[in-house]
Motif scaffolding. Structure first.
Motif, PDB file in Angstrom:
ATOM      1  N   PHE A 260      -4.697   9.410   0.291  1.00 33.84           N
ATOM      2  CA  PHE A 260      -4.290   9.106   1.490  1.00 33.84           C
ATOM      3  C   PHE A 260      -4.617  10.639   2.260  1.00 33.84           C
ATOM      4  O   PHE A 260      -5.018  11.507   1.898  1.00 33.84           O
ATOM      5  CB  PHE A 260      -3.168   8.657   1.801  1.00 33.84           C
ATOM      6  CG  PHE A 260      -2.610   7.444   1.312  1.00 33.84           C
ATOM      7  CD1 PHE A 260      -3.629   6.462   1.292  1.00 33.84           C
ATOM      8  CD2 PHE A 260      -1.552   7.267   0.340  1.00 33.84           C
ATOM      9  CE1 PHE A 260      -3.260   5.206   0.721  1.00 33.84           C
ATOM     10  CE2 PHE A 260      -1.411   6.164  -0.429  1.00 33.84           C
ATOM     11  CZ  PHE A 260      -2.045   4.937  -0.364  1.00 33.84           C
TER      12      PHE A 260
ATOM     13  N   ALA B   6       1.089   8.804   7.034  1.00 37.23           N
ATOM     14  CA  ALA B   6      -0.121   9.148   6.470  1.00 37.23           C
ATOM     15  C   ALA B   6      -1.323   8.329   7.247  1.00 37.23           C
ATOM     16  O   ALA B   6      -0.947   7.325   7.974  1.00 37.23           O
ATOM     17  CB  ALA B   6      -0.379   8.853   5.132  1.00 37.23           C
ATOM     18  N   ARG B   7      -2.469   8.636   7.006  1.00 36.96           N
ATOM     19  CA  ARG B   7      -3.668   7.467   7.401  1.00 36.96           C
ATOM     20  C   ARG B   7      -4.209   6.968   5.791  1.00 36.96           C
ATOM     21  O   ARG B   7      -4.441   7.704   5.047  1.00 36.96           O
ATOM     22  CB  ARG B   7      -4.725   8.289   8.157  1.00 36.96           C
ATOM     23  CG  ARG B   7      -4.173   8.525   9.460  1.00 36.96           C
ATOM     24  CD  ARG B   7      -5.187   8.996  10.326  1.00 36.96           C
ATOM     25  NE  ARG B   7      -6.411   7.927  10.562  1.00 36.96           N
ATOM     26  CZ  ARG B   7      -6.322   6.844  11.279  1.00 36.96           C
ATOM     27  NH1 ARG B   7      -4.895   6.434  11.950  1.00 36.96           N
ATOM     28  NH2 ARG B   7      -7.142   6.095  11.224  1.00 36.96           N
ATOM     29  N   ASP B   8      -5.015   5.655   6.059  1.00 34.14           N
ATOM     30  CA  ASP B   8      -5.489   5.198   5.135  1.00 34.14           C
ATOM     31  C   ASP B   8      -6.874   4.459   5.724  1.00 34.14           C
ATOM     32  O   ASP B   8      -6.897   4.562   6.911  1.00 34.14           O
ATOM     33  CB  ASP B   8      -4.400   4.281   4.375  1.00 34.14           C
ATOM     34  CG  ASP B   8      -5.217   3.694   3.049  1.00 34.14           C
ATOM     35  OD1 ASP B   8      -6.240   4.118   2.571  1.00 34.14           O
ATOM     36  OD2 ASP B   8      -4.799   2.604   2.613  1.00 34.14           O
TER      37      ASP B   8
ATOM     38  N   ILE C 151       0.871  12.436  -0.920  1.00 37.71           N
ATOM     39  CA  ILE C 151       0.084  11.955   0.108  1.00 37.71           C
ATOM     40  C   ILE C 151      -1.461  12.192  -0.345  1.00 37.71           C
ATOM     41  O   ILE C 151      -2.186  11.127  -0.531  1.00 37.71           O
ATOM     42  CB  ILE C 151       0.034  12.269   1.603  1.00 37.71           C
ATOM     43  CG1 ILE C 151       1.349  11.896   2.239  1.00 37.71           C
ATOM     44  CG2 ILE C 151      -0.867  11.682   2.346  1.00 37.71           C
ATOM     45  CD1 ILE C 151       1.885  12.242   3.514  1.00 37.71           C
TER      46      ILE C 151
ATOM     47  N   VAL D  23     -11.657   9.903   1.415  1.00 40.59           N
ATOM     48  CA  VAL D  23     -10.889  10.750   2.477  1.00 40.59           C
ATOM     49  C   VAL D  23     -11.670  11.415   3.261  1.00 40.59           C
ATOM     50  O   VAL D  23     -11.144  11.724   4.575  1.00 40.59           O
ATOM     51  CB  VAL D  23      -9.921  11.581   1.476  1.00 40.59           C
ATOM     52  CG1 VAL D  23      -9.192  12.643   2.302  1.00 40.59           C
ATOM     53  CG2 VAL D  23      -9.150  10.783   0.599  1.00 40.59           C
TER      54      VAL D  23
ATOM     55  N   LEU E 258      -0.363   4.848   8.375  1.00 37.17           N
ATOM     56  CA  LEU E 258       0.574   4.060   7.521  1.00 37.17           C
ATOM     57  C   LEU E 258       1.853   4.403   8.017  1.00 37.17           C
ATOM     58  O   LEU E 258       2.349   5.583   8.089  1.00 37.17           O
ATOM     59  CB  LEU E 258       0.579   4.663   5.961  1.00 37.17           C
ATOM     60  CG  LEU E 258      -0.855   4.379   5.180  1.00 37.17           C
ATOM     61  CD1 LEU E 258      -0.747   4.866   3.761  1.00 37.17           C
ATOM     62  CD2 LEU E 258      -1.039   2.858   5.274  1.00 37.17           C
TER      63      LEU E 258
ATOM     64  N   SER F   8       1.630  -0.849   6.938  1.00 40.01           N
ATOM     65  CA  SER F   8       0.111  -0.082   6.920  1.00 40.01           C
ATOM     66  C   SER F   8      -0.874  -0.484   8.135  1.00 40.01           C
ATOM     67  O   SER F   8      -1.916  -0.767   7.950  1.00 40.01           O
ATOM     68  CB  SER F   8      -0.641  -0.382   5.642  1.00 40.01           C
ATOM     69  OG  SER F   8      -0.452  -1.726   5.294  1.00 40.01           O
TER      70      SER F   8
ATOM     71  N   SER G 214      -6.459  -1.457   0.312  1.00 42.27           N
ATOM     72  CA  SER G 214      -6.321  -0.082   0.715  1.00 42.27           C
ATOM     73  C   SER G 214      -7.547   0.878   0.069  1.00 42.27           C
ATOM     74  O   SER G 214      -7.507   0.916  -1.158  1.00 42.27           O
ATOM     75  CB  SER G 214      -4.949   0.209   0.312  1.00 42.27           C
ATOM     76  OG  SER G 214      -4.825   1.539  -0.021  1.00 42.27           O
TER      77      SER G 214
ATOM     78  N   THR H  90       0.937  -1.160  -0.029  1.00 46.87           N
ATOM     79  CA  THR H  90       0.031  -0.011  -0.081  1.00 46.87           C
ATOM     80  C   THR H  90       0.889   1.421   0.011  1.00 46.87           C
ATOM     81  O   THR H  90       0.639   2.274  -0.742  1.00 46.87           O
ATOM     82  CB  THR H  90      -1.095   0.015   1.108  1.00 46.87           C
ATOM     83  OG1 THR H  90      -1.789  -1.110   1.129  1.00 46.87           O
ATOM     84  CG2 THR H  90      -1.684   1.351   1.286  1.00 46.87           C
ATOM     85  N   MET H  91       1.943   1.032   0.755  1.00 44.52           N
ATOM     86  CA  MET H  91       2.550   2.591   0.919  1.00 44.52           C
ATOM     87  C   MET H  91       3.747   2.480   0.062  1.00 44.52           C
ATOM     88  O   MET H  91       4.139   3.755  -0.469  1.00 44.52           O
ATOM     89  CB  MET H  91       3.384   2.297   2.145  1.00 44.52           C
ATOM     90  CG  MET H  91       2.438   2.279   3.617  1.00 44.52           C
ATOM     91  SD  MET H  91       3.255   2.160   5.082  1.00 44.52           S
ATOM     92  CE  MET H  91       4.354   3.636   5.338  1.00 44.52           C
TER      93      MET H  91
ATOM     94  N   GLY I 228      -6.921   3.993  -0.271  1.00 45.04           N
ATOM     95  CA  GLY I 228      -6.295   4.879  -1.022  1.00 45.04           C
ATOM     96  C   GLY I 228      -5.876   4.434  -2.254  1.00 45.04           C
ATOM     97  O   GLY I 228      -6.110   4.955  -3.469  1.00 45.04           O
TER      98      GLY I 228
END
Length: 271
Positions: free
Chosen positions: A266, A97-99, A261, A219, A233, A80, A193, A34-35, A195
């Protein structure tokens, strides 16, 4: 130019830098698929300003990222999800970040959303036809995720079951593979994910992100905390983080990557 789609130009630049700086510093990051696209996009920018540094971003799942740092096989891990208590010894986590984790189907699927219990019933195998959740009379093809993927851990906790309780007709490893399995089968469902799914949808991939408990997977709902399956993340470091890796880590955690991001669908963390 969208940095997520640099294509051959980005690869060529990276190759030229690598050939010209073969004796330079090599930084390795491993883990979450994901990242990885986000970190790779940031790495390409960073390398253009730091020609002596080569950054190698490898996937393999969140568990691999954590284990590699713990064993000294990589300087920075990508996961993640937050570290579990038993994983924290000697490691430090940094939120990039956040997901969220979204349930994804083909865009032709008539179902718009699921409740927590409906989604659980599909993945434990007690609901097997789309008509049972308001869709067409068609068998549900369940795409599950393999061990070591953070999404599997997150939904298992969400439903209060062991990962082994989840059934699968097909296993989808990397996020992109999971998306392809849904695109190729209108009756399939997978969780992955948010994102990644939102980015693929914006690029024209024929998929749909399902509402969960009446909340849209977006989001906006991640930001306001109403979506029930959010996650951080995380970048993980241990005792063997060299100066070049620390500098790149500082870059990843700075506002300079906020645009990347957001491009990846994300959420930028509070700093």
């Amino acid at each position: 130019m969208n940095v997520w789609r640099l294509g051959w130009l980005g690869v060529l630049l990276a190759t030229l830098v690598g050939c010209g700086e073969a004796s330079g510093v090599h930084v390795v990051l491993t883990g979450s698929s994901t990242m990885a696209p986000l970190v790779q996009a940031a790495a390409q920018r960073y390398e253009l300003e730091h020609l002596e540094v080569r950054i190698d971003v490898q996937t393999g799942g969140s568990s691999r990222g954590i284990a590699d740092v713990a064993k000294g096989l990589s300087e920075v891990g990508m996961t993640s999800r937050a570290l579990k208590e038993q994983e924290k010894a000697g490691l430090t986590q940094h939120v990039l970040a956040r997901d969220g984790v979204a349930f994804v189907v083909h865009e032709s699927n008539g179902v718009e959303g699921l409740t927590r219990e409906q989604a659980k019933a599909i993945f434990v195998g007690t609901v097997t036809n789309w008509r049972e959740v308001g869709g067409a009379d068609a068998p549900i093809v369940v795409v599950n995720r393999p061990e070591g993927r953070s999404e599997l851990d997150l939904v298992s906790v969400f439903w209060g079951v062991k990962p082994s309780a989840l059934k699968a007709d097909v296993i989808g490893g990397e996020n992109q593979q999971a998306v392809k399995l849904v695109v190729g089968n209108p009756n399939a469902i997978v969780y992955l994910s948010m994102g990644t799914a939102a980015y693929e949808k914006s690029a024209g991939t024929p998929i749909k992100l399902l509402n969960l408990d009446g909340v849209a997977a977006s989001v906006k709902t991640l930001l306001d905390g109403t979506y029930p399956l959010g996650r951080p993340l995380v970048l993980v470091t241990g005792g063997k983080t060299g100066a070049a890796a620390r500098d790149f880590l500082d870059y990843l955690l700075s506002s300079e990557v906020d645009g990347l991001i957001e491009e990846g669908s994300f959420v930028v963390p509070q700093r």
